[in-house]
Write an enzyme that holds these catalytic residues in place. Structure first.
Site, PDB file in Angstrom:
ATOM      1  N   ALA A 183       0.830  -1.207   0.000  1.00  0.00           N
ATOM      2  CA  ALA A 183       0.000   0.000   0.000  1.00  0.00           C
ATOM      3  C   ALA A 183       0.863   1.256   0.000  1.00  0.00           C
ATOM      4  CB  ALA A 183      -0.928  -0.011   1.209  1.00  0.00           C
ATOM      5  N   CYS A 184       1.848   1.284  -0.855  1.00  0.00           N
ATOM      6  CA  CYS A 184       2.835   2.354  -0.906  1.00  0.00           C
ATOM      7  C   CYS A 184       2.760   3.027  -2.279  1.00  0.00           C
ATOM      8  CB  CYS A 184       4.220   1.744  -0.681  1.00  0.00           C
ATOM      9  SG  CYS A 184       5.616   2.877  -0.860  1.00  0.00           S
ATOM     10  N   GLY A 185       3.157   4.275  -2.341  1.00  0.00           N
ATOM     11  CA  GLY A 185       3.224   4.950  -3.632  1.00  0.00           C
ATOM     12  C   GLY A 185       4.182   4.277  -4.597  1.00  0.00           C
ATOM     13  N   TYR A 186       5.142   3.530  -4.059  1.00  0.00           N
ATOM     14  CA  TYR A 186       6.117   2.815  -4.900  1.00  0.00           C
ATOM     15  C   TYR A 186       5.672   1.394  -5.244  1.00  0.00           C
ATOM     16  CZ  TYR A 186       9.331   6.621  -3.752  1.00  0.00           C
ATOM     17  OH  TYR A 186       9.916   7.848  -3.608  1.00  0.00           O
ATOM     18  N   THR A 187       4.529   0.964  -4.736  1.00  0.00           N
ATOM     19  CA  THR A 187       4.061  -0.407  -4.970  1.00  0.00           C
ATOM     20  C   THR A 187       4.026  -0.783  -6.454  1.00  0.00           C
ATOM     21  OG1 THR A 187       2.848  -0.434  -2.885  1.00  0.00           O
ATOM     22  CG2 THR A 187       2.178  -2.043  -4.531  1.00  0.00           C
TER      23      THR A 187
END
Length: 155
Positions: free
Chosen positions: A34-38
């Protein structure tokens, strides 16, 4: 301590001895769902598919240390990665990468390339001899690592 003396539990909580990666180029990444980098999962999977036969292995280590962005169980993590990104590279048991409970894999990596992991999707590149040759910040896209990976694969 050498890279090949390390081990970790996979998502099924079965031990994986890093001796099995001897002679491979290994990219180790702390991952989160659940990360912007996912979306980097897509690029990591593409690197793996394109270069696995030449000796590249990617190891994903879920961690909930940054923004609580990996709250799921191992089964939920596995399902998410397979369903959304078709991940086939090895994923491991959720761990801490910094602090007093940091997993020994990350303690070793950071002893070779000093500094704490700043966020999800930090990356470490290990050559065929088990040397940690470079680390990359979260913002570094997987495809931008290709020249360094190809250089190590060709050696």
């Amino acid at each position: 301590m050498s890279f090949y003396a390390l081990s970790a539990l996979n998502l099924a909580r079965k031990p994986v001895n890093f001796e099995s990666f001897r002679g491979k180029v290994v990219l180790i990444v702390n991952v989160a769902s659940a990360c912007g980098y996912t979306p980097q999962y897509k690029g990591l999977e593409q690197l793996y598919k394109d270069h696995q036969s030449a000796g590249l292995v990617i190891l994903g280590f879920p961690s909930n240390q940054f923004g609580r962005q990996e709250p799921g169980t191992n089964e939920e993590i596995s399902d998410f990665c397979e369903r959304n990104y078709g991940v086939t590279f090895p994923l491991f048991d959720k761990i801490d990468v910094n602090g007093p409970n940091a997993h020994p894999v990350y303690t070793f990596l950071k002893s070779q390339q000093p500094g704490d992991i700043k966020w999800n999707f930090g990356k470490f590149l290990v050559d065929r001899q088990g040397n940690v040759v470079k680390s990359y910040p979260s913002s570094e896209k997987p495809e931008s690592l290709l020249p360094d990976i190809q250089e190590l694969l060709n050696n």
